[in-house]
Enzyme design. Structure first.
Site, short mmCIF file in Angstrom:
data_model
loop_
_atom_site.label_atom_id
_atom_site.label_comp_id
_atom_site.label_asym_id
_atom_site.label_seq_id
_atom_site.Cartn_x
_atom_site.Cartn_y
_atom_site.Cartn_z
N HIS A 54 0.83 -1.22 0.00
CA HIS A 54 0.00 0.00 0.00
C HIS A 54 0.86 1.26 0.00
O HIS A 54 0.52 2.26 0.65
CB HIS A 54 -0.94 0.02 1.21
CG HIS A 54 -1.97 -1.07 1.22
ND1 HIS A 54 -3.25 -0.90 0.78
CD2 HIS A 54 -1.89 -2.36 1.61
CE1 HIS A 54 -3.94 -2.03 0.91
NE2 HIS A 54 -3.12 -2.95 1.41
N ASN A 127 -10.30 -2.55 2.67
CA ASN A 127 -10.06 -2.50 1.23
C ASN A 127 -11.37 -2.18 0.51
O ASN A 127 -12.42 -2.06 1.14
CB ASN A 127 -9.54 -3.87 0.73
CG ASN A 127 -8.05 -4.04 0.95
OD1 ASN A 127 -7.31 -3.07 1.11
ND2 ASN A 127 -7.60 -5.29 0.93
#
Ligand code: HEM
Length: 488
Positions: A54, A127
């Protein structure tokens, strides 16, 4: 000194910032160039390690407004009174690429929300998908290695991605989502967010409920095909978010939860703590609880978005974890990552600092005493002359002490307990992937198959065969379409 006078980092006026101190026009520089040295030395230290996953992200502030009291389920202070607003910071991200990779990768998008509640920060680090590739954290490093760049070529290697998936049927559900038409969001505003894990609520009576969080985009779902995505500017999603907030077009999400009474976890048809599975909305309907809006861009990307530190262990009274094995590893992994990436006093940086008083006996460490918001004036002075151990004899004078009213009910053990390696090899990883496939239109199925075959065709025959076997177990048509497309 005028407000506009340039200074060194220690505040002394600088008289020249274009030419170094030199021995004549053509000669070398001298040791009294300490201002030059300061500039170069600071420049060498401008980077902190990027997130191991990420790494590429975009953040913004906003608010969560509660529309329905959850007092029957949770004592969380920000979930009691409809109309209450809680400040939030949300960081979106892609997963596999580095900091300067494209915004339009076929990759899940991180959806990490920090709620600055008046009883501490609650981080929901989710997510844009309701499930994940894994249900055991021991596989996480292997999985990430297989999806990131090849160690020799430093290039993405789809063959290796499929090699991992061929060996892990537990990934099939999430892989089907990733390869579907939803795999590349058009923008960060046009996708849903999910807490993904099962968390819990607990109420005043000490009852626990299992909970899944959903954030439904009010902008509508919009996606890109592979062909459209390659034409986008690599920073387009970030630009889209910054510009829409700057012009007052604030994106929002309707926040919903699914709630399961504690005891039902024992008998529910799927393991409710298996992160590769969803709960049917028929069994546990979505309950609308509020609105999340983003309405303020960061002033400084590095200070705020890059140093933002989200941790699934940032929980508040009334909200707890669950027996989800993945979640439990994440309770440790994130704070550990923050100490390495940002430092021991990461929670004193303004973007991470709680908006409520912080009172504890932790002291010192790099940059202790950074943030005025962190515990008021005391934090700027490392909690000053306050006593630094517990218990102490000053408690009656206002030194902090634990408060038993915030004791969470014990986490239940849901089956006959034993300690050993668990075995989930005979789990059903196929039914939900098949259900999803059967919901797709013919056009969506074609896109799914073509996205899969793009990468799977680069893998070995053995990987292809094992993947086709998995698709067939999910749905015979799914398997035969992929198989025919591979042959073609
Ligand atoms: C055992 C499983 C996992 C491990 C060990 C893990 C580990 C990590 C680590 C080390 C980071 C970087 C943190 C930082 O440097 O600030 C990270 C970031 C992140 N992870 Fe995970 N992760 C796991 C599973 C998941 C799952 C299942 C989700 C979503 C459902 C998720 C969502 C995220 C997000 C959104 C970020 C970025 C947070 C931000 O914006 O700063 N991770 N993960």
């Amino acid at each position: 000194m005028a407000k506009t006078t340039l200074t060194t980092s220690s505040g002394a006026p600088v008289s020249e910032d274009n030419n170094s101190i030199s021995v004549g026009q053509r000669g070398p520089l001298t040791y009294d160039n300490h201002y030059l040295f300061e500039k170069l030395a600071h420049f060498n230290r401008e980077r902190i390690p990027e997130r191991v996953v990420h790494a590429r992200g975009t953040g913004a502030y906003g608010s969560f407004t509660l529309s329905k009291s959850l007092s029957d389920f949770s004592i969380a202070s920000f979930l009691q009174t409809p109309g209450d607003k809680t400040e939030v910071f949300l960081r979106f991200s892609t997963v596999g690429g580095g900091q300067d990779s494209s915004d339009y990768a076929r990759d899940p998008r991180g959806f990490a929300v920090k709620f600055y509640t008046d009883q501490g920060n609650f981080d929901l680090v989710g997510n844009n998908t309701p499930v994940f590739f894994l249900n055991d954290p021991i596989k996480f490093p292997d999985f990430v290695h297989s999806q990131k760049k090849d160690p020799r070529t430093n290039l993405p290697n789809p063959a290796k991605m499929f090699e991992f998936w061929a060996n892990h049927p537990q990934s099939l559900h999430q892989m089907t989502i990733l390869m579907s038409d939803r795999g590349i969001p058009y923008s960060l505003r046009h996708m849903h967010g999910f807490g993904s894990h099962t968390l819990s609520f607990w109420n005043k009576a000490g009852e626990r409920f299992w909970v899944k969080w959903h954030f439904k985009t009010d902008q509508g779902i919009k996606t890109l095909t592979e062909e459209e995505a390659v034409k986008m500017s690599p920073f387009g999603a970030q630009q889209d978010l910054v510009e829409s907030i700057d012009k007052g077009d604030f994106p929002s999400w309707t926040v919903k939860v699914q709630i399961m009474p504690e005891a039902e976890a024992r008998s529910y048809s799927v393991n409710p703590f298996d992160l590769t599975k969803v709960w049917s909305h028929k069994d546990y309907p979505l309950i609308e609880i509020g609105k999340l809006e983003l309405n303020r861009n960061v002033d400084n990307y590095f200070a705020e978005t890059e140093q933002a530190a989200f941790a699934p262990s940032n929980l508040v009274p009334g909200i707890g974890a669950s027996p989800d094995k993945m979640l439990q590893a994440r309770l440790l992994a994130y704070q550990d990552a923050h100490r390495y990436r940002v430092g021991a006093n990461v929670n004193q940086i303004p973007v991470n600092a709680p908006r409520c008083p912080v009172q504890h006996y932790q002291r010192d460490g790099a940059f202790a005493g950074m943030c005025p918001a962190h515990g008021g004036e005391l934090a700027t002075n490392n909690q000053g002359a306050g006593i630094n151990f517990y218990p102490n004899d000053q408690i009656h004078q206002g030194e902090p002490a634990p408060d038993a009213q915030f004791t969470a009910p014990p986490m239940p053990v849901l089956e006959d307990a034993w300690i050993g390696h668990h075995d989930q090899s005979d789990e059903d990883y196929f039914s939900q992937a098949g259900d999803l496939y059967r919901l797709m239109s013919d056009h969506q199925k074609q896109q799914l198959v073509s996205n899969i075959v793009g990468g799977l065709s680069m893998a070995t025959e053995s990987v292809q065969a094992r993947m086709v076997e998995q698709f067939t177990k999910a749905d015979a048509d799914y398997g035969s379409r992929v198989s025919s497309a591979l042959k073609a």
